[in-house]
Design a protein around this motif. Structure first.
Motif, PDB file in Angstrom:
ATOM      1  N   SER A  53       1.239  -7.260 -42.781  1.00  0.00           N
ATOM      2  CA  SER A  53       2.880  -7.454 -42.625  1.00  0.00           C
ATOM      3  C   SER A  53       3.601  -6.547 -43.448  1.00  0.00           C
ATOM      4  N   LEU A  56       2.844  -3.347 -41.107  1.00  0.00           N
ATOM      5  CA  LEU A  56       3.139  -3.269 -40.371  1.00  0.00           C
ATOM      6  C   LEU A  56       4.992  -2.655 -39.805  1.00  0.00           C
ATOM      7  N   TRP A  57       5.448  -3.270 -40.780  1.00  0.00           N
ATOM      8  CA  TRP A  57       7.191  -3.117 -40.726  1.00  0.00           C
ATOM      9  C   TRP A  57       7.054  -1.596 -41.898  1.00  0.00           C
ATOM     10  N   SER A  59       5.760   0.570 -40.682  1.00  0.00           N
ATOM     11  CA  SER A  59       5.306   1.866 -39.391  1.00  0.00           C
ATOM     12  C   SER A  59       5.798   1.516 -38.062  1.00  0.00           C
ATOM     13  N   THR A  60       6.823  -0.006 -38.362  1.00  0.00           N
ATOM     14  CA  THR A  60       7.585   0.363 -37.193  1.00  0.00           C
ATOM     15  C   THR A  60       9.332   0.710 -37.272  1.00  0.00           C
ATOM     16  N   TYR A  61       9.184   1.050 -38.662  1.00  0.00           N
ATOM     17  CA  TYR A  61      10.684   1.552 -39.031  1.00  0.00           C
ATOM     18  C   TYR A  61      10.522   3.030 -38.581  1.00  0.00           C
ATOM     19  N   ARG A  63       8.136   4.292 -36.303  1.00  0.00           N
ATOM     20  CA  ARG A  63       8.759   4.542 -35.317  1.00  0.00           C
ATOM     21  C   ARG A  63      10.059   4.778 -34.531  1.00  0.00           C
ATOM     22  N   LEU A  64      11.539   3.762 -35.315  1.00  0.00           N
ATOM     23  CA  LEU A  64      12.343   3.117 -34.917  1.00  0.00           C
ATOM     24  C   LEU A  64      12.887   4.581 -35.162  1.00  0.00           C
ATOM     25  N   LYS A  65      12.411   5.349 -36.275  1.00  0.00           N
ATOM     26  CA  LYS A  65      13.257   6.459 -37.236  1.00  0.00           C
ATOM     27  C   LYS A  65      12.795   7.431 -35.952  1.00  0.00           C
ATOM     28  N   GLU A  66      11.517   7.736 -35.177  1.00  0.00           N
ATOM     29  CA  GLU A  66      11.554   8.343 -34.285  1.00  0.00           C
ATOM     30  C   GLU A  66      12.231   8.599 -33.293  1.00  0.00           C
ATOM     31  N   LYS A  67      12.353   7.509 -32.882  1.00  0.00           N
ATOM     32  CA  LYS A  67      13.120   7.380 -31.682  1.00  0.00           C
ATOM     33  C   LYS A  67      14.637   7.742 -31.569  1.00  0.00           C
TER      34      LYS A  67
END
Length: 69
Positions: A53, A56-57, A59-61, A63-67
């Motif tokens: 968990s 995953l949190w 890696s999601t952070y 990915r959102l930071k890159e976008k």
């Protein structure tokens, strides 16, 4: 849904119950035998679930930071 099928393949016996990370019920010679996980295996399973968990949190952070850029 697949857990009872996999348990039947592993134990080659009739399965009475088989909820993941809890006890497994087998029917051997018309007797119900229940196998419970040890405390150590429960701690290991919980630790792995928490680690997955967190990974995953994180890696999601990122990915959102890159976008956002």
């Amino acid at each position: 849904m697949l857990n009872p099928v996999l348990l039947h393949v592993i134990f080659q016996e009739e399965i009475d119950g088989g909820i993941p990370f809890t006890l497994v019920g087998l029917v051997i010679d018309k007797q119900n035998i229940y196998i419970e996980p040890t405390t150590t295996s429960r701690i290991i399973a919980a630790t792995i679930a928490i680690l997955i968990s967190v990974i995953l949190w994180i890696s999601t952070y990122f990915r959102l930071k890159e976008k956002q850029v």
